[in-house]
Design a protein around this motif. Structure first.
Motif, short mmCIF file in Angstrom:
data_model
loop_
_atom_site.label_atom_id
_atom_site.label_comp_id
_atom_site.label_asym_id
_atom_site.label_seq_id
_atom_site.Cartn_x
_atom_site.Cartn_y
_atom_site.Cartn_z
N TYR A 338 0.83 -1.21 0.00
CA TYR A 338 0.00 0.00 0.00
C TYR A 338 0.86 1.26 0.00
CZ TYR A 338 -3.91 -3.08 1.38
OH TYR A 338 -4.86 -4.06 1.44
N VAL A 360 -2.91 6.27 2.47
CA VAL A 360 -3.21 4.83 2.43
C VAL A 360 -4.62 4.52 2.92
CG1 VAL A 360 -2.63 2.64 3.58
CG2 VAL A 360 -0.84 3.97 2.43
N PHE A 364 -7.09 2.63 0.35
CA PHE A 364 -7.30 1.20 0.59
C PHE A 364 -8.23 0.89 1.77
CE2 PHE A 364 -3.10 1.64 -1.44
CZ PHE A 364 -3.32 0.87 -2.57
#
Length: 397
Positions: A338, A360, A364
């Motif tokens: 990530y 991040v 995600f």
């Protein structure tokens, strides 16, 4: 600052709570570099990049026999000098890891890429695992072995006071170490500093070599850790989904301090710990007097604060897109993938904390939390450090 950390991290390794501790040398001062070398230099790792052909220093030849471990996919270059001034270069895994080459140059200045080899061996690197290179002065020759197999014999004497230099490149990253030293504590040298060094570190651990590991990232100025709770901390990381981030319960961290005060950690302490706007900065972050007072209170009331941390809520869930100071955080291997994507998506100079705790989670759906039972103490933020009596605080620990 790290002298306190060296004590508890060595204990954590000795007791088996931590399998390996890697110290990345991003020191800005010569005195700090010298201290790191004294403390951890027996187990140096040198990281060479996949896009650079510049030689970097690995170590001095020094001993009659050197065992060097290297992990690389191809083109692991090693250079050393003989007493007659001649330079010897070995290229392990040249030509897409199909052979190994021996080159000779009259002197350091005559070294050149792609020079014709004087000898060629069909031995190559074992990709994805450590290869052991042995350089040995035997009488008036230097013998070179790879993974126990003889490669080349060079007549003459190696200069014991000259450096062994290494590089990879050609798409291959290299990890080099003294294979005669089996250490769980490793000083990592990469020749980078600042944002470039940090991004290289994250890229390094994104490798499949580390796919089965759990990770702890801690700042150099973590001066206390309740290491008996580390097993529970890692168990919590193992239970998390995907790349979720778990922080320790950090003393002198603006967001943590808000939750600590809210749950009664500091009775009688005449300080207010607001939740920083979007998790950024805040009154504690900028105040040396608040920092010093908090450290004193923590040291004076450690048993009571431990009890409160163990008896109160186990997890404090954090706002998904707010910034959070990553003084002491743990996560699974997937977070490095990530982070690679976040570095690619953001500006190259973006700091890792912003990427990990804001970019991040947005990309995600990563969640962040504070694991209350693990108490650690963070010395200072840069704004506090400007006027903080650091030695006085460190003396308390």
């Amino acid at each position: 600052m790290m002298s306190r950390q060296a004590v508890f991290m060595r204990q954590a390794v000795d007791l088996g709570y931590v399998d390996e501790w890697h110290i990345w040398n991003f020191a800005r001062k010569d005195s700090d570099r010298a201290w790191l070398e004294r403390e951890f230099g027996d187990a140096r790792f040198v990281l060479t990049e996949n896009d650079s052909l510049d030689y970097v220093r690995f170590s001095a030849f020094e001993l009659a026999r050197r065992e060097i471990g290297v992990v690389a996919q191809n083109d692991a270059h090693l250079l050393f000098q003989m007493t007659n001034g001649e330079c010897i270069e070995i290229v392990f895994g040249a030509f897409s890891n199909t052979r190994t080459l021996l080159r000779k140059f009259d002197h350091v200045g005559s070294y050149g890429l792609h020079a014709e080899p004087v000898e060629v061996s069909n031995l190559a690197l074992r990709p994805g695992v450590e290869n052991v290179v042995v350089l040995e002065q035997e009488g008036d020759t230097v013998s070179i072995h790879l993974n126990g197999e003889p490669l080349f014999v060079v007549p003459g004497f190696a200069r014991s006071d000259s450096d062994i230099l290494v590089h990879t490149g050609y798409g291959s990253q290299g990890i080099w170490r003294d294979a005669s030293v089996q250490q769980k504590i490793r000083l990592v040298e990469c020749g980078k500093e600042g944002f470039d060094g940090f991004s290289l570190a994250y890229a390094h651990y994104a490798s499949n070599l580390y796919a089965d590991n759990l990770f702890l990232k801690l700042d150099d100025d973590i001066v206390y850790c309740d290491i008996e709770m580390l097993d529970d901390f890692f168990a919590e990381i193992a239970r998390t989904r995907g790349g979720n981030i778990v922080s320790a319960n950090v003393i002198n961290n603006g967001v943590c301090a808000h939750y600590q005060a809210k749950h009664g950690y500091f009775p009688g302490l005449p300080l207010e710990f607001e939740y920083p706007l979007q998790g950024i900065c805040g009154s504690l972050w900028e105040s040396a007097p608040m920092c010093a007072t908090l450290h004193d209170y923590f040291v004076d009331h450690l048993p009571q604060i431990k009890d409160k941390a163990l008896s109160g809520p186990k997890l404090f869930e954090l706002p998904p897109l707010d910034r959070f100071s990553i003084n002491f955080v743990g996560f699974k291997h997937v977070l490095f993938a990530y982070m690679q994507a976040a570095y690619f998506a953001a500006q190259p100079s973006m700091d890792d904390e912003h990427l990990m705790t804001r970019v991040v989670p947005k990309l995600f759906n990563v969640e962040k939390s504070i694991f209350a039972p693990l108490l650690v103490s963070h010395l200072s933020f840069w704004k506090q450090h400007e006027t903080l009596d650091v030695e006085k605080v460190l003396a308390r620990y």
